[in-house]
Design a protein around this motif. Structure first.
Motif, mmCIF file in Angstrom:
data_model
loop_
_atom_site.group_PDB
_atom_site.id
_atom_site.type_symbol
_atom_site.label_atom_id
_atom_site.label_comp_id
_atom_site.label_asym_id
_atom_site.label_seq_id
_atom_site.Cartn_x
_atom_site.Cartn_y
_atom_site.Cartn_z
ATOM 1 N N THR A 65 1.437 13.479 9.669
ATOM 2 C CA THR A 65 0.001 14.065 10.117
ATOM 3 C C THR A 65 -1.113 14.187 9.249
ATOM 4 O O THR A 65 -0.824 14.142 8.105
ATOM 5 C CB THR A 65 0.573 15.558 10.744
ATOM 6 O OG1 THR A 65 0.577 16.403 9.441
ATOM 7 C CG2 THR A 65 1.849 15.789 11.297
ATOM 8 N N LYS A 66 -2.266 14.506 9.987
ATOM 9 C CA LYS A 66 -3.172 14.505 8.877
ATOM 10 C C LYS A 66 -3.286 16.227 8.632
ATOM 11 O O LYS A 66 -3.497 16.547 7.495
ATOM 12 C CB LYS A 66 -4.550 14.364 9.693
ATOM 13 C CG LYS A 66 -5.961 14.777 9.209
ATOM 14 C CD LYS A 66 -7.218 14.340 9.755
ATOM 15 C CE LYS A 66 -8.444 14.741 9.132
ATOM 16 N NZ LYS A 66 -8.456 13.966 7.817
ATOM 17 N N GLN A 76 0.798 -1.307 -0.016
ATOM 18 C CA GLN A 76 -0.086 -0.056 -0.038
ATOM 19 C C GLN A 76 0.940 1.276 0.040
ATOM 20 O O GLN A 76 1.984 1.253 0.547
ATOM 21 C CB GLN A 76 -0.913 0.067 1.148
ATOM 22 C CG GLN A 76 -1.845 1.355 1.247
ATOM 23 C CD GLN A 76 -2.466 1.308 2.647
ATOM 24 O OE1 GLN A 76 -2.661 0.459 3.379
ATOM 25 N NE2 GLN A 76 -3.216 2.449 2.878
ATOM 26 N N PHE A 77 0.311 2.454 -0.511
ATOM 27 C CA PHE A 77 1.268 3.632 -0.558
ATOM 28 C C PHE A 77 0.041 4.606 -0.303
ATOM 29 O O PHE A 77 -1.049 4.545 -0.966
ATOM 30 C CB PHE A 77 1.936 3.779 -1.643
ATOM 31 C CG PHE A 77 1.341 3.858 -3.072
ATOM 32 C CD1 PHE A 77 0.836 5.186 -3.527
ATOM 33 C CD2 PHE A 77 1.363 2.686 -3.930
ATOM 34 C CE1 PHE A 77 0.460 5.007 -4.812
ATOM 35 C CE2 PHE A 77 0.699 2.814 -5.153
ATOM 36 C CZ PHE A 77 0.162 4.050 -5.823
ATOM 37 N N VAL A 78 0.267 5.814 0.418
ATOM 38 C CA VAL A 78 -0.527 6.895 0.448
ATOM 39 C C VAL A 78 0.171 8.239 -0.142
ATOM 40 O O VAL A 78 1.462 8.453 0.147
ATOM 41 C CB VAL A 78 -0.776 7.105 1.761
ATOM 42 C CG1 VAL A 78 -1.756 8.182 2.196
ATOM 43 C CG2 VAL A 78 -1.317 5.741 2.117
ATOM 44 N N VAL A 79 -0.636 8.933 -0.796
ATOM 45 C CA VAL A 79 -0.066 10.145 -1.376
ATOM 46 C C VAL A 79 -0.414 11.457 -0.606
ATOM 47 O O VAL A 79 -1.724 11.492 -0.191
ATOM 48 C CB VAL A 79 -0.217 10.287 -3.259
ATOM 49 C CG1 VAL A 79 0.224 11.707 -3.316
ATOM 50 C CG2 VAL A 79 0.308 9.190 -3.670
ATOM 51 N N GLY A 80 0.304 12.385 -0.312
ATOM 52 C CA GLY A 80 0.036 13.558 0.598
ATOM 53 C C GLY A 80 0.689 14.754 0.072
ATOM 54 O O GLY A 80 1.484 14.766 -1.016
ATOM 55 N N GLU A 81 0.758 15.612 0.827
ATOM 56 C CA GLU A 81 1.369 16.901 0.800
ATOM 57 C C GLU A 81 2.901 16.748 1.643
ATOM 58 O O GLU A 81 2.869 16.798 2.946
ATOM 59 C CB GLU A 81 0.854 18.060 0.920
ATOM 60 C CG GLU A 81 1.686 19.484 0.926
ATOM 61 C CD GLU A 81 0.992 20.745 1.749
ATOM 62 O OE1 GLU A 81 1.751 21.683 1.798
ATOM 63 O OE2 GLU A 81 -0.298 20.670 2.156
ATOM 64 N N GLY A 82 4.212 17.015 0.860
ATOM 65 C CA GLY A 82 5.271 17.127 1.696
ATOM 66 C C GLY A 82 5.415 18.503 2.234
ATOM 67 O O GLY A 82 4.891 19.647 1.983
ATOM 68 N N PHE A 83 6.101 18.562 3.385
ATOM 69 C CA PHE A 83 6.584 19.822 4.044
ATOM 70 C C PHE A 83 7.902 19.312 4.530
ATOM 71 O O PHE A 83 8.532 18.161 4.939
ATOM 72 C CB PHE A 83 5.738 20.279 5.085
ATOM 73 C CG PHE A 83 5.363 19.272 6.306
ATOM 74 C CD1 PHE A 83 6.353 19.362 7.484
ATOM 75 C CD2 PHE A 83 4.646 18.357 6.296
ATOM 76 C CE1 PHE A 83 6.055 18.598 8.622
ATOM 77 C CE2 PHE A 83 4.485 17.468 7.508
ATOM 78 C CZ PHE A 83 5.211 17.736 8.630
ATOM 79 N N GLY A 84 8.671 20.587 4.732
ATOM 80 C CA GLY A 84 10.516 20.362 4.987
ATOM 81 C C GLY A 84 10.991 20.437 3.932
ATOM 82 O O GLY A 84 10.921 21.370 3.085
ATOM 83 N N LEU A 124 14.088 18.596 7.498
ATOM 84 C CA LEU A 124 13.536 17.422 8.087
ATOM 85 C C LEU A 124 12.521 17.153 7.124
ATOM 86 O O LEU A 124 12.092 17.763 5.903
ATOM 87 C CB LEU A 124 12.939 17.798 9.335
ATOM 88 C CG LEU A 124 13.879 18.389 10.522
ATOM 89 C CD1 LEU A 124 13.358 18.761 11.660
ATOM 90 C CD2 LEU A 124 14.972 17.166 10.722
ATOM 91 N N LEU A 125 12.000 15.777 7.054
ATOM 92 C CA LEU A 125 11.059 15.458 6.225
ATOM 93 C C LEU A 125 9.687 15.095 6.814
ATOM 94 O O LEU A 125 9.497 14.483 7.916
ATOM 95 C CB LEU A 125 11.515 13.874 5.765
ATOM 96 C CG LEU A 125 12.877 13.881 4.916
ATOM 97 C CD1 LEU A 125 13.305 12.474 4.646
ATOM 98 C CD2 LEU A 125 12.885 14.793 3.867
ATOM 99 N N GLY A 126 8.661 15.725 6.182
ATOM 100 C CA GLY A 126 7.295 15.643 6.854
ATOM 101 C C GLY A 126 6.195 15.221 5.626
ATOM 102 O O GLY A 126 6.555 15.638 4.505
ATOM 103 N N MET A 127 5.062 14.860 6.001
ATOM 104 C CA MET A 127 4.165 14.559 5.000
ATOM 105 C C MET A 127 2.716 14.890 5.831
ATOM 106 O O MET A 127 2.521 14.384 7.011
ATOM 107 C CB MET A 127 4.049 13.287 4.519
ATOM 108 C CG MET A 127 2.970 12.895 3.744
ATOM 109 S SD MET A 127 3.235 11.220 2.800
ATOM 110 C CE MET A 127 1.807 10.807 2.017
ATOM 111 N N THR A 128 1.885 15.811 5.266
ATOM 112 C CA THR A 128 0.801 16.027 5.675
ATOM 113 C C THR A 128 -0.502 15.562 4.753
ATOM 114 O O THR A 128 -0.224 15.286 3.788
ATOM 115 C CB THR A 128 0.584 17.452 6.359
ATOM 116 O OG1 THR A 128 -0.610 17.595 6.979
ATOM 117 C CG2 THR A 128 0.503 18.526 5.083
ATOM 118 N N GLY A 129 -1.849 15.826 5.301
ATOM 119 C CA GLY A 129 -2.827 15.558 4.446
ATOM 120 C C GLY A 129 -3.191 14.159 4.242
ATOM 121 O O GLY A 129 -3.799 13.512 3.071
ATOM 122 N N VAL A 130 -2.865 13.227 5.370
ATOM 123 C CA VAL A 130 -3.018 11.901 5.499
ATOM 124 C C VAL A 130 -4.192 11.311 6.118
ATOM 125 O O VAL A 130 -4.229 12.104 7.421
ATOM 126 C CB VAL A 130 -1.662 11.226 5.945
ATOM 127 C CG1 VAL A 130 -1.625 9.757 6.062
ATOM 128 C CG2 VAL A 130 -0.589 11.550 4.743
#
Length: 351
Positions: free
Chosen positions: A80-81, A11-19, A102-108
């Motif tokens: 994060t959501k 499974q994979f989930v696509v979102g918005e990256g931050f950092g 740093l590596l982050g992903m939101t919208g999940v």
């Protein structure tokens, strides 16, 4: 930026990256705290893991370095959501991640991923910021060694011994990835702290003529902490010994006991534990392994159990003056129900 989280099951989930753009891979673990996100991100016990917050909004009070448990973020990445774009104080999570690369992903949908983890167990994952190629992220996750096959403690332990001067009892501290507030909790009670790296020998510890030994938290499989296990085994019975989190697990192994990997671990600030006298404490926890109660030797008694699943949350051996807990009494950004209970008890036993 685009971002994708790939899991080892495909499974994979696509979102918005931050950092910043980049990639990392390790265990995906979830934390249920509503506050204390910076305490968690800087906790060395998260080294080698991608940290996902179940609380839907992270960053609403900004980033305050005074809350850091380590000078830098130890988690590989953050999921994060939603992140707060206009926090009550600056800098924001977004700007902090950008400035510190740093590596982050939101919208999940973190709820769905948490439920999946609770059903199927902790999985290896890969976070890629700057791409939405899910297939590549899945392959990266599958190539990543399991946490039982890595030895992260040397990466977070101190390099050389150091001294935190105090006016009271002399305590030797084995640093397996110690949180700042553990040192604070010991120091504010007068502890004269001699902190040693993960690979310190019993002779090196004894050279500082300690009144007690304290073994800290740390990342990974406790069975990989072979130097600390050996050192603790040599010193148990010679002085009072105390441990928190991995220190609890290392103590069990030093006594000849066993540990095992939990399905998805305990990570958050709302874990209820029952003390031997029946009292219930709400605790902060961060661990993916537990002590096997049946493996503990005669004379060693379980003192705390997890109310949710019955796992060992602490034990003692009065003949050996050994006391440990699995949870974090020193935790800030979480309940402090057990700070005085544990640390005051520690100093009473070495008075």
């Amino acid at each position: 930026m685009k971002a994708v989280l790939g899991l080892e099951d495909g499974q994979f989930v696509v979102g918005e990256g931050f950092g910043v753009e980049g990639e990392c891979a390790g265990e995906l673990v979830f934390n249920t705290q509503m506050t204390g996100y910076m305490e968690s991100l800087t906790d060395p016990s998260y080294f080698g893991q991608i940290l996902m917050f179940t609380f839907p909004l992270i960053g609403n009070y900004g980033v305050d370095p005074k809350n850091f448990q380590n000078p830098k973020v130890c988690a590989l990445g953050c999921i994060t959501k939603e992140i707060c774009e206009k926090p009550a104080a600056l800098p924001s999570i977004r700007s902090f991640f950008e400035e510190n690369r740093l590596l982050g992903m939101t919208g999940v949908d973190t709820r769905a991923l948490t439920i999946k983890t609770r059903v199927h167990g902790t999985m290896r994952a890969a976070l890629v910021v700057g791409s939405d190629d899910g297939a590549s992220a899945v392959q990266l996750a599958r190539r990543t060694p399991t946490i039982c096959d890595t030895v992260p403690i040397p990466e977070v332990s101190c390099r050389e011994p150091y001294h935190v001067k105090g006016c009271g009892k002399r305590i030797a501290v084995i640093d397996l990835g110690i949180k700042k507030n553990m040192l604070i909790s010991l120091s504010k009670r007068g502890g004269d702290l001699h902190v040693f790296p993960y690979n310190a020998t019993a002779d090196q510890v004894l050279a500082c003529r300690p009144d007690a030994l304290f073994v800290s938290n740390g990342p990974g499989d406790p069975k990989q902490a072979t130097d600390a296990i050996r050192c603790m085994k040599d010193l148990i019975g010679q002085m009072p010994v105390f441990g928190i989190c991995m220190g609890n697990q290392v103590a069990a192994l030093a006594l000849g006991g066993d540990t095992y990997k939990l399905k998805f671990g305990h990570r958050g600030a709302n874990q209820p534990v029952r003390f031997k006298d029946g009292r219930i404490f709400i605790t902060t926890q961060n661990h993916g392994f537990a002590v096997d109660a049946a493996s503990l030797p005669e004379g060693t008694n379980v003192t705390y159990t997890n109310v949710n699943d019955g796992t060992v949350e602490g034990f003692e051996n009065e003949d050996l003056c050994l006391t440990t807990v699995q949870f974090h009494p020193e935790a800030h950004g979480g309940p402090r129900d057990t700070e005085e209970h544990f640390f005051d008890g520690l100093f009473r036993r070495i008075a």
